[in-house]
Design an enzyme around this catalytic site. Sequence first.
Site, short mmCIF file in Angstrom:
data_model
loop_
_atom_site.label_atom_id
_atom_site.label_comp_id
_atom_site.label_asym_id
_atom_site.label_seq_id
_atom_site.Cartn_x
_atom_site.Cartn_y
_atom_site.Cartn_z
N GLY A 14 0.84 -1.20 0.00
CA GLY A 14 0.00 0.00 0.00
C GLY A 14 0.87 1.25 0.00
N GLY A 17 2.74 1.47 3.59
CA GLY A 17 3.65 0.33 3.79
C GLY A 17 4.82 0.38 2.81
N SER A 108 -5.35 7.51 12.09
CA SER A 108 -5.76 8.57 11.16
C SER A 108 -6.27 9.75 11.96
CB SER A 108 -6.87 8.01 10.28
OG SER A 108 -7.65 9.05 9.77
N SER A 109 -6.16 10.94 11.36
CA SER A 109 -6.62 12.14 12.08
C SER A 109 -8.15 12.18 12.20
CB SER A 109 -6.11 13.41 11.40
OG SER A 109 -6.57 13.47 10.07
N CYS A 110 -8.85 11.30 11.47
CA CYS A 110 -10.32 11.33 11.57
C CYS A 110 -10.84 10.71 12.86
CB CYS A 110 -10.96 10.66 10.37
SG CYS A 110 -10.70 8.89 10.34
N TYR A 137 -14.79 3.98 9.94
CA TYR A 137 -13.32 3.89 9.87
C TYR A 137 -12.70 4.44 11.16
CZ TYR A 137 -8.61 4.75 8.02
OH TYR A 137 -7.26 4.77 7.82
N LYS A 141 -10.32 2.57 14.01
CA LYS A 141 -8.98 3.06 14.38
C LYS A 141 -8.90 3.38 15.89
CE LYS A 141 -6.79 2.83 10.49
NZ LYS A 141 -5.64 1.92 10.36
N THR A 165 -1.80 12.71 9.49
CA THR A 165 -2.77 13.56 8.82
C THR A 165 -3.03 13.00 7.42
OG1 THR A 165 -3.26 15.86 8.41
CG2 THR A 165 -1.05 15.14 7.83
N HIS A 180 -8.80 9.59 -2.14
CA HIS A 180 -8.85 10.82 -1.35
C HIS A 180 -8.74 12.01 -2.28
CE1 HIS A 180 -7.81 8.16 2.09
NE2 HIS A 180 -8.62 8.99 2.70
N ASP A 270 -19.07 17.82 2.21
CA ASP A 270 -17.82 18.50 2.57
C ASP A 270 -17.02 17.70 3.59
OD1 ASP A 270 -17.67 20.79 1.05
OD2 ASP A 270 -18.66 22.08 2.53
#
Length: 311
Positions: A14, A17, A108-110, A137, A141, A165, A180, A270
């Site tokens: 990926g 990785g 992840s920042s989410c 997701y 995480k 990020t 993305h 958004d």
Amino acid sequence: MEKNAKIYIAGMYGMVGSAITRNLRARGYSHLLGHSSKELDLTNQKTVFDFFQKEKPDYVFLAAARVGGIYANNSYPADFIYSNICIQTNIIHSAYIFRVRKLLFLGSSCIYPKLAEQPMDESCLLTGGLEPTNESYALAKIAGIKMCQAYNRQYHTSFISCMPTNLYGPNDNYDLMNAHVLPALIRKVHEAKVNSQPSFVVWGTGNPKREFLYVDDLAEACFVLMNEYLNDETINVGSGEEVSIKELAQTIQEVVGYKGDLVFDTTKPDGTPRKLLNGSRMRTQGWAPKITLKNGIELAYKNFLEGKIRM
Ligand code: GDP
């Protein structure tokens, strides 16, 4: 990590990785293990257990995940929560059973609340509701971070986690529905240019702001963390460079050399208004990003043109 250590990079093919693998190879690490998802199904508990039993890696970079942009996350929430919880649970538990010396879990920042104070500090985790478009997701995480901490507390493992990020770079996904924003816009602007279109479509209002980090800068941070970070509280990895989606689209136009118009498709979501990480803790580890957004987009576009891309 000793140079002859056996290092497993889950998700080696990926974007993240492969960047970690490049970084380790460049430093002279040669005992690296990794497979594609076709070769080793990480959602299968027995497959993962058998792999760890056979290989007994010393260190694990857990960069395998089902990932995608806002449309994919919003459309396939079941797949995102199922795959990610399976992958990370199988690997983290096997790493405990087979006594992996250290594991780095990538989040992840989410994971942070939708309306968290900006820039987002590590301590704002679980202080508010999540952004609905990527809740599945994010929950997976968060479970991964908490699982690492739980194993450290109960079993005295050394499982750490970091929260990057928005990432981009070589081996990114350019499929328009699953990508993305940054790779999607590189492709859209490029295609608008070669097809002499008067405009290209940007989803949403263009007002949300995002912070971007080139994936090789993240890989360097992962190396530093694996060697030096001992705290089991998660650590943010950000560039500190925040731009609106409209500004991002314009920068991509400059790099691609396309002067057409932007058309905003406001039927598309958004997502979260801002996602800027407070990266000060990572800076105290002696790490800083080297690649600016403009420079990184140039490198990514070059990679796109060379055809080393997944679509
Ligand atoms: P997010 O950071 O989880 O929201 O995921 P994305 O990177 O997919 O989207 C970031 C922002 O870019 C959102 O506001 C999207 O609506 C916007 N955006 C604009 N054009 C596109 C596009 O072509 N693809 C994607 N994925 N997002 C886009």
